[in-house]
Write a protein that holds these residues in place. Structure first.
Motif, PDB file in Angstrom:
ATOM      1  N   PHE A   1     -40.663  31.674  81.556  1.00 14.82           N
ATOM      2  CA  PHE A   1     -40.622  30.739  82.672  1.00 14.82           C
ATOM      3  C   PHE A   1     -39.713  29.532  82.419  1.00 14.82           C
ATOM      4  CE2 PHE A   1     -44.713  32.895  83.497  1.00 14.82           C
ATOM      5  CZ  PHE A   1     -44.422  33.359  84.768  1.00 14.82           C
ATOM      6  N   GLY A   2     -39.524  29.113  81.181  1.00 18.10           N
ATOM      7  CA  GLY A   2     -38.709  27.943  80.911  1.00 18.10           C
ATOM      8  C   GLY A   2     -37.442  28.223  80.146  1.00 18.10           C
ATOM      9  N   GLY A   3     -37.188  29.467  79.835  1.00 19.33           N
ATOM     10  CA  GLY A   3     -36.023  29.824  79.026  1.00 19.33           C
ATOM     11  C   GLY A   3     -34.705  29.460  79.657  1.00 19.33           C
TER      12      GLY A   3
ATOM     13  N   VAL B   1     -45.419  31.750  73.324  1.00 21.35           N
ATOM     14  CA  VAL B   1     -43.970  31.862  73.108  1.00 21.35           C
ATOM     15  C   VAL B   1     -43.332  32.703  74.209  1.00 21.35           C
ATOM     16  CG1 VAL B   1     -42.206  32.825  71.578  1.00 21.35           C
ATOM     17  CG2 VAL B   1     -44.076  31.486  70.627  1.00 21.35           C
ATOM     18  N   THR B   2     -43.954  33.813  74.555  1.00 21.65           N
ATOM     19  CA  THR B   2     -43.394  34.696  75.579  1.00 21.65           C
ATOM     20  C   THR B   2     -43.352  34.011  76.943  1.00 21.65           C
ATOM     21  OG1 THR B   2     -44.233  36.611  74.366  1.00 21.65           O
ATOM     22  CG2 THR B   2     -43.593  36.978  76.652  1.00 21.65           C
ATOM     23  N   LEU B   3     -44.427  33.331  77.321  1.00 24.45           N
ATOM     24  CA  LEU B   3     -44.458  32.667  78.619  1.00 24.45           C
ATOM     25  C   LEU B   3     -43.489  31.488  78.682  1.00 24.45           C
ATOM     26  CD1 LEU B   3     -48.256  32.779  79.498  1.00 24.45           C
ATOM     27  CD2 LEU B   3     -46.403  34.132  80.484  1.00 24.45           C
ATOM     28  N   ILE B   4     -43.378  30.740  77.587  1.00 26.66           N
ATOM     29  CA  ILE B   4     -42.423  29.626  77.573  1.00 26.66           C
ATOM     30  C   ILE B   4     -41.002  30.154  77.742  1.00 26.66           C
ATOM     31  CG2 ILE B   4     -41.365  27.890  76.062  1.00 26.66           C
ATOM     32  CD1 ILE B   4     -44.223  27.322  75.012  1.00 26.66           C
TER      33      ILE B   4
ATOM     34  N   GLN C   1     -26.510  35.767  82.676  1.00 19.52           N
ATOM     35  CA  GLN C   1     -27.299  35.017  81.697  1.00 19.52           C
ATOM     36  C   GLN C   1     -28.792  35.217  81.918  1.00 19.52           C
ATOM     37  OE1 GLN C   1     -25.610  31.130  82.343  1.00 19.52           O
ATOM     38  NE2 GLN C   1     -24.345  31.282  80.486  1.00 19.52           N
ATOM     39  N   GLU C   2     -29.204  35.357  83.169  1.00 18.75           N
ATOM     40  CA  GLU C   2     -30.623  35.626  83.455  1.00 18.75           C
ATOM     41  C   GLU C   2     -31.041  36.995  82.903  1.00 18.75           C
ATOM     42  OE1 GLU C   2     -33.023  33.713  84.748  1.00 18.75           O
ATOM     43  OE2 GLU C   2     -31.623  32.037  84.873  1.00 18.75           O
TER      44      GLU C   2
ATOM     45  N   GLY D   1     -30.172  26.669  79.238  1.00 16.61           N
ATOM     46  CA  GLY D   1     -29.101  26.346  80.187  1.00 16.61           C
ATOM     47  C   GLY D   1     -28.480  27.560  80.844  1.00 16.61           C
ATOM     48  N   TYR D   2     -29.262  28.575  81.098  1.00 17.21           N
ATOM     49  CA  TYR D   2     -28.765  29.788  81.742  1.00 17.21           C
ATOM     50  C   TYR D   2     -28.818  29.624  83.259  1.00 17.21           C
ATOM     51  CZ  TYR D   2     -28.943  32.430  77.355  1.00 17.21           C
ATOM     52  OH  TYR D   2     -28.728  32.897  76.085  1.00 17.21           O
TER      53      TYR D   2
END
Length: 96
Positions: free
Chosen positions: A61-63, A55-58, A74-75, A68-69
């Motif tokens: 890296f893909g958040g 969950v943390t890595l997803i 937003q980052e 849509g940030y």
């Protein structure tokens, strides 16, 4: 700070000084070579570790793509979201 430390210490002492229930006194002792962490505990530890890591890595890296940030603000919010998610997973893991 010191007040919390004293309160925590007194609470731990109160729990440690309670007399044991009769069922504990009647059970057989564990063998000397019995593992401290049982196979069920290992499964739970490894399973929870894999879940939290995934969950943390997803999110890390893909958040930005998932949510849509794109802007710098937003980052920064995404980094806060990753950390907060990790903390909440730790809290819920403690009480499961």
């Amino acid at each position: 700070m010191w007040v919390n430390l004293v309160q925590d210490t007194l609470a731990a002492l109160a729990l440690a000084t309670d007399p044991p229930p009769r069922s504990i006194l009647d059970r057989k002792p564990e063998p000397k070579l019995a593992p401290l962490i049982t196979p069920t505990m290992w499964k739970t530890i490894i399973g929870q570790s894999v879940y939290q890591l995934a969950v943390t890595l997803i999110l890390y890296f893909g958040g930005s793509k998932i949510l849509g940030y794109h802007s710098l603000h937003q980052e920064n919010q995404l980094q806060t979201l990753v950390f907060s998610t990790y903390v909440w997973m730790q809290i819920f893991n403690q009480y499961k």
